[in-house]
Design a protein around this motif. Structure first.
Motif, PDB file in Angstrom:
ATOM      1  N   ILE A   1       0.837  -1.201   0.000  1.00  0.00           N
ATOM      2  CA  ILE A   1       0.000   0.000   0.000  1.00  0.00           C
ATOM      3  C   ILE A   1       0.871   1.250   0.000  1.00  0.00           C
ATOM      4  CG2 ILE A   1      -1.661   1.331   1.350  1.00  0.00           C
ATOM      5  CD1 ILE A   1      -2.846  -1.334   2.292  1.00  0.00           C
ATOM      6  N   LEU A   2       1.935   1.224   0.824  1.00  0.00           N
ATOM      7  CA  LEU A   2       2.853   2.362   0.857  1.00  0.00           C
ATOM      8  C   LEU A   2       3.490   2.586  -0.503  1.00  0.00           C
ATOM      9  CD1 LEU A   2       4.658   1.882   4.282  1.00  0.00           C
ATOM     10  CD2 LEU A   2       3.180   3.778   3.650  1.00  0.00           C
ATOM     11  N   GLU A   3       3.937   1.526  -1.131  1.00  0.00           N
ATOM     12  CA  GLU A   3       4.573   1.644  -2.447  1.00  0.00           C
ATOM     13  C   GLU A   3       3.594   2.205  -3.465  1.00  0.00           C
ATOM     14  OE1 GLU A   3       5.986  -2.261  -3.277  1.00  0.00           O
ATOM     15  OE2 GLU A   3       7.943  -1.913  -2.333  1.00  0.00           O
ATOM     16  N   SER A   4       2.351   1.744  -3.413  1.00  0.00           N
ATOM     17  CA  SER A   4       1.339   2.224  -4.361  1.00  0.00           C
ATOM     18  C   SER A   4       1.091   3.716  -4.182  1.00  0.00           C
ATOM     19  CB  SER A   4       0.029   1.449  -4.160  1.00  0.00           C
ATOM     20  OG  SER A   4       0.209   0.079  -4.449  1.00  0.00           O
ATOM     21  N   PHE A   5       1.092   4.153  -2.916  1.00  0.00           N
ATOM     22  CA  PHE A   5       0.875   5.577  -2.650  1.00  0.00           C
ATOM     23  C   PHE A   5       1.978   6.417  -3.281  1.00  0.00           C
ATOM     24  CE2 PHE A   5       1.885   9.301  -0.026  1.00  0.00           C
ATOM     25  CZ  PHE A   5       0.677   9.973  -0.042  1.00  0.00           C
ATOM     26  N   PHE A   6       3.218   6.021  -3.109  1.00  0.00           N
ATOM     27  CA  PHE A   6       4.322   6.807  -3.647  1.00  0.00           C
ATOM     28  C   PHE A   6       4.446   6.664  -5.163  1.00  0.00           C
ATOM     29  CE2 PHE A   6       5.507   6.741   0.835  1.00  0.00           C
ATOM     30  CZ  PHE A   6       5.861   8.070   1.018  1.00  0.00           C
ATOM     31  N   GLU A   7       4.001   5.560  -5.704  1.00  0.00           N
ATOM     32  CA  GLU A   7       3.984   5.417  -7.162  1.00  0.00           C
ATOM     33  C   GLU A   7       2.932   6.338  -7.764  1.00  0.00           C
ATOM     34  OE1 GLU A   7       3.322   1.311  -7.942  1.00  0.00           O
ATOM     35  OE2 GLU A   7       5.356   0.700  -7.383  1.00  0.00           O
ATOM     36  N   ALA A   8       1.803   6.492  -7.065  1.00  0.00           N
ATOM     37  CA  ALA A   8       0.730   7.355  -7.576  1.00  0.00           C
ATOM     38  C   ALA A   8       1.039   8.837  -7.391  1.00  0.00           C
ATOM     39  CB  ALA A   8      -0.585   7.014  -6.873  1.00  0.00           C
ATOM     40  N   ASN A   9       1.939   9.139  -6.465  1.00  0.00           N
ATOM     41  CA  ASN A   9       2.322  10.530  -6.185  1.00  0.00           C
ATOM     42  C   ASN A   9       3.804  10.690  -6.490  1.00  0.00           C
ATOM     43  OD1 ASN A   9      -0.182  11.810  -4.697  1.00  0.00           O
ATOM     44  ND2 ASN A   9       0.040   9.735  -3.900  1.00  0.00           N
ATOM     45  N   LYS A  10       4.074  10.882  -7.757  1.00  0.00           N
ATOM     46  CA  LYS A  10       5.461  10.827  -8.220  1.00  0.00           C
ATOM     47  C   LYS A  10       6.331  11.927  -7.625  1.00  0.00           C
ATOM     48  CE  LYS A  10       4.236   8.533 -12.537  1.00  0.00           C
ATOM     49  NZ  LYS A  10       4.692   7.232 -12.038  1.00  0.00           N
ATOM     50  N   ASP A  11       5.734  13.076  -7.277  1.00  0.00           N
ATOM     51  CA  ASP A  11       6.528  14.128  -6.656  1.00  0.00           C
ATOM     52  C   ASP A  11       7.081  13.665  -5.316  1.00  0.00           C
ATOM     53  OD1 ASP A  11       3.792  14.122  -5.836  1.00  0.00           O
ATOM     54  OD2 ASP A  11       4.072  16.076  -4.882  1.00  0.00           O
ATOM     55  N   LEU A  12       6.266  12.932  -4.564  1.00  0.00           N
ATOM     56  CA  LEU A  12       6.725  12.409  -3.276  1.00  0.00           C
ATOM     57  C   LEU A  12       7.680  11.244  -3.480  1.00  0.00           C
ATOM     58  CD1 LEU A  12       3.396  12.496  -1.238  1.00  0.00           C
ATOM     59  CD2 LEU A  12       5.284  14.130  -1.160  1.00  0.00           C
ATOM     60  N   GLY A  13       7.429  10.437  -4.521  1.00  0.00           N
ATOM     61  CA  GLY A  13       8.337   9.332  -4.813  1.00  0.00           C
ATOM     62  C   GLY A  13       9.751   9.812  -5.075  1.00  0.00           C
ATOM     63  N   VAL A  14       9.868  10.946  -5.765  1.00  0.00           N
ATOM     64  CA  VAL A  14      11.186  11.532  -6.018  1.00  0.00           C
ATOM     65  C   VAL A  14      11.775  12.102  -4.735  1.00  0.00           C
ATOM     66  CG1 VAL A  14      12.382  13.402  -7.217  1.00  0.00           C
ATOM     67  CG2 VAL A  14      10.702  12.012  -8.441  1.00  0.00           C
ATOM     68  N   ARG A  15      10.953  12.813  -3.982  1.00  0.00           N
ATOM     69  CA  ARG A  15      11.441  13.472  -2.762  1.00  0.00           C
ATOM     70  C   ARG A  15      11.957  12.459  -1.738  1.00  0.00           C
ATOM     71  NH1 ARG A  15       8.770  18.670   0.157  1.00  0.00           N
ATOM     72  NH2 ARG A  15      10.293  18.882   1.829  1.00  0.00           N
ATOM     73  N   PHE A  16      11.288  11.312  -1.648  1.00  0.00           N
ATOM     74  CA  PHE A  16      11.649  10.319  -0.641  1.00  0.00           C
ATOM     75  C   PHE A  16      12.269   9.069  -1.269  1.00  0.00           C
ATOM     76  CE2 PHE A  16       8.202  12.800   1.327  1.00  0.00           C
ATOM     77  CZ  PHE A  16       8.832  13.196   2.489  1.00  0.00           C
ATOM     78  N   SER A  17      12.924   9.242  -2.391  1.00  0.00           N
ATOM     79  CA  SER A  17      13.455   8.088  -3.129  1.00  0.00           C
ATOM     80  C   SER A  17      14.461   7.283  -2.319  1.00  0.00           C
ATOM     81  CB  SER A  17      14.096   8.555  -4.443  1.00  0.00           C
ATOM     82  OG  SER A  17      15.136   9.482  -4.181  1.00  0.00           O
ATOM     83  N   SER A  18      15.322   7.950  -1.543  1.00  0.00           N
ATOM     84  CA  SER A  18      16.339   7.214  -0.780  1.00  0.00           C
ATOM     85  C   SER A  18      15.690   6.367   0.314  1.00  0.00           C
ATOM     86  CB  SER A  18      17.353   8.180  -0.164  1.00  0.00           C
ATOM     87  OG  SER A  18      16.720   9.099   0.720  1.00  0.00           O
ATOM     88  N   GLN A  19      14.688   6.922   1.003  1.00  0.00           N
ATOM     89  CA  GLN A  19      13.998   6.149   2.043  1.00  0.00           C
ATOM     90  C   GLN A  19      13.257   4.957   1.442  1.00  0.00           C
ATOM     91  OE1 GLN A  19      13.968   9.439   1.717  1.00  0.00           O
ATOM     92  NE2 GLN A  19      13.790  10.506   3.685  1.00  0.00           N
ATOM     93  N   LEU A  20      12.623   5.169   0.296  1.00  0.00           N
ATOM     94  CA  LEU A  20      11.900   4.075  -0.353  1.00  0.00           C
ATOM     95  C   LEU A  20      12.858   2.986  -0.816  1.00  0.00           C
ATOM     96  CD1 LEU A  20       9.354   6.191  -2.443  1.00  0.00           C
ATOM     97  CD2 LEU A  20       8.875   4.853  -0.387  1.00  0.00           C
ATOM     98  N   GLN A  21      14.026   3.387  -1.295  1.00  0.00           N
ATOM     99  CA  GLN A  21      15.022   2.399  -1.707  1.00  0.00           C
ATOM    100  C   GLN A  21      15.496   1.576  -0.508  1.00  0.00           C
ATOM    101  OE1 GLN A  21      18.524   4.094  -3.473  1.00  0.00           O
ATOM    102  NE2 GLN A  21      19.222   2.149  -4.317  1.00  0.00           N
ATOM    103  N   ASN A  22      15.749   2.243   0.613  1.00  0.00           N
ATOM    104  CA  ASN A  22      16.167   1.527   1.816  1.00  0.00           C
ATOM    105  C   ASN A  22      15.076   0.587   2.322  1.00  0.00           C
ATOM    106  OD1 ASN A  22      18.654   2.824   1.875  1.00  0.00           O
ATOM    107  ND2 ASN A  22      17.938   4.454   3.235  1.00  0.00           N
ATOM    108  N   MET A  23      13.830   1.022   2.218  1.00  0.00           N
ATOM    109  CA  MET A  23      12.713   0.189   2.643  1.00  0.00           C
ATOM    110  C   MET A  23      12.636  -1.071   1.791  1.00  0.00           C
ATOM    111  SD  MET A  23       8.776   1.430   3.182  1.00  0.00           S
ATOM    112  CE  MET A  23       8.424   1.557   1.427  1.00  0.00           C
ATOM    113  N   ASN A  24      12.838  -0.936   0.499  1.00  0.00           N
ATOM    114  CA  ASN A  24      12.799  -2.100  -0.393  1.00  0.00           C
ATOM    115  C   ASN A  24      13.960  -3.043  -0.120  1.00  0.00           C
ATOM    116  OD1 ASN A  24      10.465  -1.541  -1.890  1.00  0.00           O
ATOM    117  ND2 ASN A  24      11.548  -0.099  -3.197  1.00  0.00           N
ATOM    118  N   LEU A  25      15.127  -2.479   0.185  1.00  0.00           N
ATOM    119  CA  LEU A  25      16.276  -3.330   0.488  1.00  0.00           C
ATOM    120  C   LEU A  25      16.047  -4.151   1.756  1.00  0.00           C
ATOM    121  CD1 LEU A  25      19.251  -0.896  -0.303  1.00  0.00           C
ATOM    122  CD2 LEU A  25      18.590  -2.939  -1.592  1.00  0.00           C
TER     123      LEU A  25
END
Length: 309
Positions: free
Chosen positions: A280-304
């Motif tokens: 659900i979190l991933e879907s939210f940031f995929e749908a809101n690309k401005d936030l996906g860019v802003r928090f890209s490092s945190q999202l990458q760490n979360m996926n790792l």
């Protein structure tokens, strides 16, 4: 470039409710900070006055290993024993990794952090602690149940704390879709009001009460249109007058940063987040690309963390 994503997101009333509720926690923390800072100074001084061993400096630069404080010197061990003696739930996990034991003798906040949730290790000073840290400190440290304002002493603190303000705070921060209903906001408002009444004699809390009331009554959608038109005749108070589109976007960013940090800690330490919640979190940031860019490092760490064995 991502203006349309921001506008769509901030046009959702339940999403704006989430932002408003998060900002109320910031207001609450600012109201609590002066009172708690003063009381922790008194608590620290009282400990030093009653136990001369606590006045002695650390002998071996003691520090936690993970969340354990092992092989501490005799003076840090005395501090550890004293902290546990004043902990209302010593059987629960005490987050020693929040603390710098060598500073227990000189810094009242290093002692306070032993009564707080994990993740406080790098926090310094009253104005840097969030509502969760301060609420848990009040609930966990027995000092507050002897010196706190009279109404606090007359009721079961664990009930109003854990089942009310802290519970609503956790529901807010663990909302994976970042949406809260008007009904939830009404119950949240009631919990905040009941809590603040316990500190009615604390001047900053009276100010916080008024600001929280104004925040929950404010129609942030008016100010979202400030992305194109910044002024509105509907602004009626000094506090609400300070709200504009930029401040709402900043509140959003701070709240999302806090949520993602908690996700990283939970996934790293306890694997508490389910695969469904992460999706659900991933879907939210995929749908809101401005936030996906802003928090890209945190999202990458979360996926790792999620992919690690």
């Amino acid at each position: 470039m991502f203006h349309e994503h921001m506008r769509a997101r901030l046009s959702n009333k339940e999403y704006l409710n989430w932002i408003k509720a998060g900002q109320c926690l910031c207001i609450l923390a600012r109201g609590l900070q002066p009172f708690i800072d003063c009381e922790m100074r008194h608590f620290h001084a009282d400990l030093l006055n009653h136990n001369t061993l606590l006045r002695r400096p650390c002998e071996s630069f003691c520090r936690p290993s993970g969340n354990k404080l092992l092989e501490a010197c005799r003076f840090c061990s005395e501090w550890q024993t004293t902290i546990l003696a004043h902990h209302r739930q010593p059987q629960n996990t005490v987050n020693w990794d929040n603390c710098s034991p060598v500073s227990w003798r000189t810094d009242h906040w290093e002692v306070a952090k032993a009564f707080m949730p994990r993740g406080q290790g790098k926090v310094r000073g009253a104005d840097q602690f969030d509502a969760s840290a301060l609420l848990n400190l009040i609930n966990s440290c027995d000092w507050f149940h002897s010196v706190a304002p009279k109404p606090v002493r007359e009721i079961n603190v664990a009930v109003w704390n854990e089942q009310n303000v802290i519970r609503y705070r956790n529901e807010l921060m663990h909302s994976s879709d970042f949406l809260v209903s008007d009904t939830w906001i009404k119950h949240y408002d009631s919990a905040l009001r009941n809590f603040i009444l316990l500190f009615r004699n604390v001047v900053p809390m009276r100010r916080a009460e008024q600001q929280i009331k104004q925040m929950l009554q404010a129609d942030l959608s008016i100010h979202v249109h400030g992305l194109d038109q910044t002024d509105s005749d509907d602004i009626v108070t000094d506090f609400v007058h300070e709200i504009n589109a930029d401040s709402i976007v900043q509140w959003e960013a701070e709240l999302l940063q806090q949520r993602l940090q908690e996700v990283l800690e939970e996934t790293d330490q306890t694997s508490a987040l389910s695969a469904e919640e992460l999706k659900i979190l991933e879907s939210f940031f995929e749908a809101n690309k401005d936030l996906g860019v802003r928090f890209s490092s945190q999202l990458q760490n979360m996926n790792l963390l999620r992919k690690s064995p």
